[in-house]
Design a protein around this motif. Structure first.
Motif, mmCIF file in Angstrom:
data_model
loop_
_atom_site.group_PDB
_atom_site.id
_atom_site.type_symbol
_atom_site.label_atom_id
_atom_site.label_comp_id
_atom_site.label_asym_id
_atom_site.label_seq_id
_atom_site.Cartn_x
_atom_site.Cartn_y
_atom_site.Cartn_z
ATOM 1 N N LEU A 84 -8.688 0.464 -15.475
ATOM 2 C CA LEU A 84 -8.533 -0.545 -14.428
ATOM 3 C C LEU A 84 -7.062 -0.723 -14.048
ATOM 4 C CD1 LEU A 84 -9.870 -2.645 -12.620
ATOM 5 C CD2 LEU A 84 -9.638 -4.307 -14.499
ATOM 6 N N LYS A 85 -6.163 -0.704 -15.035
ATOM 7 C CA LYS A 85 -4.728 -0.837 -14.745
ATOM 8 C C LYS A 85 -4.243 0.271 -13.821
ATOM 9 C CE LYS A 85 -3.310 -3.189 -19.016
ATOM 10 N NZ LYS A 85 -2.552 -3.057 -20.294
ATOM 11 N N ILE A 86 -4.674 1.498 -14.112
ATOM 12 C CA ILE A 86 -4.230 2.637 -13.287
ATOM 13 C C ILE A 86 -4.860 2.575 -11.907
ATOM 14 C CG2 ILE A 86 -4.239 5.156 -13.094
ATOM 15 C CD1 ILE A 86 -4.327 5.112 -16.250
ATOM 16 N N LEU A 87 -6.137 2.239 -11.837
ATOM 17 C CA LEU A 87 -6.819 2.108 -10.544
ATOM 18 C C LEU A 87 -6.179 1.008 -9.706
ATOM 19 C CD1 LEU A 87 -10.531 2.503 -11.693
ATOM 20 C CD2 LEU A 87 -9.300 4.037 -10.145
ATOM 21 N N THR A 88 -5.746 -0.073 -10.355
ATOM 22 C CA THR A 88 -5.092 -1.172 -9.638
ATOM 23 C C THR A 88 -3.764 -0.719 -9.067
ATOM 24 O OG1 THR A 88 -6.140 -2.799 -11.091
ATOM 25 C CG2 THR A 88 -4.197 -3.530 -9.859
ATOM 26 N N ARG A 89 -3.017 0.027 -9.848
ATOM 27 C CA ARG A 89 -1.719 0.508 -9.356
ATOM 28 C C ARG A 89 -1.883 1.507 -8.220
ATOM 29 N NH1 ARG A 89 3.432 2.759 -12.932
ATOM 30 N NH2 ARG A 89 4.899 2.748 -11.168
ATOM 31 N N ILE A 90 -2.937 2.300 -8.261
ATOM 32 C CA ILE A 90 -3.165 3.325 -7.231
ATOM 33 C C ILE A 90 -3.772 2.714 -5.968
ATOM 34 C CG2 ILE A 90 -4.530 5.368 -6.643
ATOM 35 C CD1 ILE A 90 -4.276 6.190 -9.613
ATOM 36 N N ASN A 91 -4.803 1.885 -6.140
ATOM 37 C CA ASN A 91 -5.605 1.421 -5.001
ATOM 38 C C ASN A 91 -5.384 -0.037 -4.621
ATOM 39 O OD1 ASN A 91 -7.569 3.866 -4.668
ATOM 40 N ND2 ASN A 91 -7.591 3.428 -6.851
ATOM 41 N N GLY A 92 -4.668 -0.791 -5.468
ATOM 42 C CA GLY A 92 -4.516 -2.218 -5.232
ATOM 43 C C GLY A 92 -5.612 -2.996 -5.936
ATOM 44 N N MET B 143 0.834 -1.212 0.000
ATOM 45 C CA MET B 143 0.000 0.000 0.000
ATOM 46 C C MET B 143 0.864 1.256 0.000
ATOM 47 S SD MET B 143 -3.214 0.613 -0.157
ATOM 48 C CE MET B 143 -4.298 2.014 -0.078
ATOM 49 N N SER B 144 2.053 1.160 0.681
ATOM 50 C CA SER B 144 2.934 2.322 0.729
ATOM 51 C C SER B 144 3.430 2.682 -0.662
ATOM 52 C CB SER B 144 4.119 2.063 1.664
ATOM 53 O OG SER B 144 4.882 0.958 1.191
ATOM 54 N N GLN B 145 3.655 1.632 -1.502
ATOM 55 C CA GLN B 145 4.090 1.904 -2.876
ATOM 56 C C GLN B 145 2.997 2.647 -3.645
ATOM 57 O OE1 GLN B 145 5.241 -1.983 -4.401
ATOM 58 N NE2 GLN B 145 7.393 -1.473 -4.161
ATOM 59 N N ASN B 146 1.738 2.263 -3.389
ATOM 60 C CA ASN B 146 0.629 2.947 -4.042
ATOM 61 C C ASN B 146 0.600 4.418 -3.651
ATOM 62 O OD1 ASN B 146 -0.059 0.477 -5.087
ATOM 63 N ND2 ASN B 146 -1.672 0.064 -3.594
ATOM 64 N N LYS B 147 0.784 4.681 -2.353
ATOM 65 C CA LYS B 147 0.781 6.057 -1.880
ATOM 66 C C LYS B 147 1.924 6.848 -2.496
ATOM 67 C CE LYS B 147 -1.664 5.585 2.516
ATOM 68 N NZ LYS B 147 -1.590 5.740 3.983
ATOM 69 N N LEU B 148 3.088 6.221 -2.581
ATOM 70 C CA LEU B 148 4.239 6.895 -3.195
ATOM 71 C C LEU B 148 3.944 7.241 -4.653
ATOM 72 C CD1 LEU B 148 7.290 4.908 -1.738
ATOM 73 C CD2 LEU B 148 6.732 7.314 -1.324
ATOM 74 N N TYR B 149 3.294 6.313 -5.352
ATOM 75 C CA TYR B 149 2.947 6.540 -6.756
ATOM 76 C C TYR B 149 1.977 7.706 -6.890
ATOM 77 C CZ TYR B 149 1.125 5.478 -11.453
ATOM 78 O OH TYR B 149 0.741 5.555 -12.771
ATOM 79 N N VAL B 150 0.939 7.716 -6.035
ATOM 80 C CA VAL B 150 -0.053 8.788 -6.079
ATOM 81 C C VAL B 150 0.596 10.127 -5.740
ATOM 82 C CG1 VAL B 150 -2.166 9.694 -5.056
ATOM 83 C CG2 VAL B 150 -1.981 7.266 -5.554
ATOM 84 N N VAL B 151 1.465 10.134 -4.732
ATOM 85 C CA VAL B 151 2.154 11.371 -4.358
ATOM 86 C C VAL B 151 3.022 11.860 -5.514
ATOM 87 C CG1 VAL B 151 3.926 12.352 -2.843
ATOM 88 C CG2 VAL B 151 2.087 10.965 -1.869
ATOM 89 N N ALA B 152 3.704 10.932 -6.195
ATOM 90 C CA ALA B 152 4.542 11.314 -7.340
ATOM 91 C C ALA B 152 3.700 11.947 -8.445
ATOM 92 C CB ALA B 152 5.281 10.089 -7.875
ATOM 93 N N LEU B 153 2.544 11.341 -8.744
ATOM 94 C CA LEU B 153 1.648 11.911 -9.756
ATOM 95 C C LEU B 153 1.152 13.291 -9.328
ATOM 96 C CD1 LEU B 153 -0.584 8.837 -10.743
ATOM 97 C CD2 LEU B 153 1.490 9.665 -11.858
#
Length: 459
Positions: free
Chosen positions: A225-233, A1-11
């Motif tokens: 769906l790919k982007i939502l999966t990367r962001i939210n799991g 989940m932390s990786q998802n948060k890092l990705y969202v923060v980067a965006l």
């Protein structure tokens, strides 16, 4: 989940570069406007009205960009619209710094050169207009619901931080230089400096995705769906996509006044009062205001930097308190603080008292704005309108905001020529009226869902 948060923060950081450029382009004129006056306006024997119109010309572009933002974001996507904004920022920076390109001889100011300079500033304003609407939209559509408010608020922080950065840049360029050098070369470097963040913004946008909501709207659900999966799991990405598809299926376009005129009037008045209290006068003309108090050119730019630091600090105050204290209390306290600051500056101007007191009251005024009307107007505009008319209503409110900004900024030099005390007193009166408006008309939105807001207007 932390990786998802890092990705969202980067965006989010990439998207907030658009907000930073919004602030940078808006405030870069503060260090250059006196040199522009000397080089392009006084050399032609033109009036202070022309000076005001030139200083504020970017706002014409802001109105155009704000009105066009909804069409571009819907037709070409959020990402491509931000790319267009980055290109406009870059071209404006180059053209404003070297308006003689192709058609004019350097060192020979003319009416034609003044018009071309204004043209490039309008192009930059179009970038600001697009960014002001689409950056928060991109962040809001990419962010998970639990942290969306904080991430969208970062865009307002980026706007103020961009202003602070350009205050430092302008001061650094002018520091230790002669007035003649600043009037001939320095102002050019101030505008050209914007090519660096604009270029970085444009390059980084190649590495961010389009928003899932826009992709679903374009029937590209697999990509969404790919982007939502990367962001939210993977566990909840499918559920979120189904919600998006459901909202789009049941979405019906509604006329602007489907929920009555009151909600539109409140949204427009929020935008208009945000400008009529005079904040952009303080931002655009800060060095000139400090020089009128007796400060030297370098010192006035340094005092502008101090004001910029105060702006950043009090914007952070708003980010951390808006969901605790509510929108209305912060707006009312901010209006009262702005009225105190402006009426005090007005009184000092009438008495012709110049000193540290004026700087103190300008800081009180700007701090009051930054903890209230600065960020919270954008928060309210994003949440006060019902879902079915939000796109149209936001476009109207944003266009009204830039139109009010242009009116206030362009009339400031002529008003100051008439009476400084009267000018600042007018902004103080607008602060009082803004307080009464919020108290009587603006509903509290803290803790309410967007659907609850819609029910409020339906009643």
């Amino acid at each position: 989940m932390s990786q998802n948060k890092l990705y969202v923060v980067a965006l989010t950081i990439v998207a907030t570069l658009g907000g930073l450029l919004f602030g940078y382009d808006t405030a870069v004129i503060s260090g250059a406007e006196k040199s522009i006056q000397a080089y392009l306006i006084e050399s032609q024997g033109l009036s202070t009205l022309i000076h005001g119109l030139t200083t504020s010309s970017a706002l014409i572009g802001c109105i155009i960009g704000g009105l066009a933002s909804g069409v571009f974001a819907s037709k070409f996507g959020r990402k491509r619209t931000l790319m267009l904004a980055a290109i406009l920022f870059f071209l404006s920076a180059l053209g404003s710094g070297f308006p003689e390109f192709l058609f004019f001889q350097r060192g020979e100011p003319s009416i034609g050169l003044l018009l071309v300079f204004n043209f490039y500033r309008i192009i930059g304003g179009m970038g600001v207009g697009l960014a002001s609407a689409v950056c928060p939209m991109y962040i809001g559509e990419i962010a998970p619901a639990k942290i969306r408010g904080q991430l969208v608020s970062l865009n307002q922080f980026a706007i103020i931080f961009g202003m602070l950065v350009v205050y430092f840049v302008n001061w650094g360029i002018a520091n230790g230089q002669t007035l003649e050098w600043i009037n001939n070369i320095g102002w050019r470097r101030m505008f050209l400096s914007e090519t660096i963040p604009a270029g970085l913004f444009g390059i980084l946008l190649f590495f961010v995705p389009e928003t899932p909501r826009y992709l679903s709207l374009s029937n590209r659900n697999e990509e969404a769906l790919k982007i939502l999966t990367r962001i939210n799991g993977p566990k909840i990405a499918g559920d979120i996509l189904e919600e998006i598809k459901g909202s789009l299926k049941h979405h019906a376009s509604r006329k602007l006044f489907s929920f009555g005129r009151k909600v539109i009037i409140i949204g427009v008045l929020l935008s208009v009062f945000q400008q009529f209290v005079g904040i952009n006068v303080a931002l655009y003309y800060a060095p000139r205001i400090f020089e009128s108090m007796g400060a030297a050119k370098d010192a006035s730019l340094m005092q502008t930097v101090i004001m910029g630091i105060v702006n950043v600090i009090f914007t952070v105050v708003a980010i951390f308190t808006v969901d605790k204290w509510g929108r209305k209390p912060l707006l009312i306290v901010g209006s009262a603080g702005m009225a105190l600051g402006m009426f005090a500056i007005s009184a000092l101007a009438f008495m012709q008292v110049i000193g540290i007191g004026t700087l103190v009251f300008i800081i009180i005024y700007t701090a009051s704005f930054m903890m209230s009307w600065g960020p919270i107007t954008w928060v309210l505009i994003s949440e006060i309108f019902p879902n079915k008319v939000r796109g149209k209503a936001v476009a109207v409110a944003v266009a009204a905001q830039w139109a009010a900004n242009y009116f206030i900024s362009s009339t400031y030099p002529a008003m100051m020529e008439f009476s400084g005390g009267f000018t600042y007193g007018f902004y103080g009166l607008m602060s009082i009226l803004s307080l009464l408006f919020v108290w009587k008309m603006v509903p509290e939105t803290k803790g309410k869902t967007l659907e609850e807001m819609e029910q409020l207007w339906e009643k």
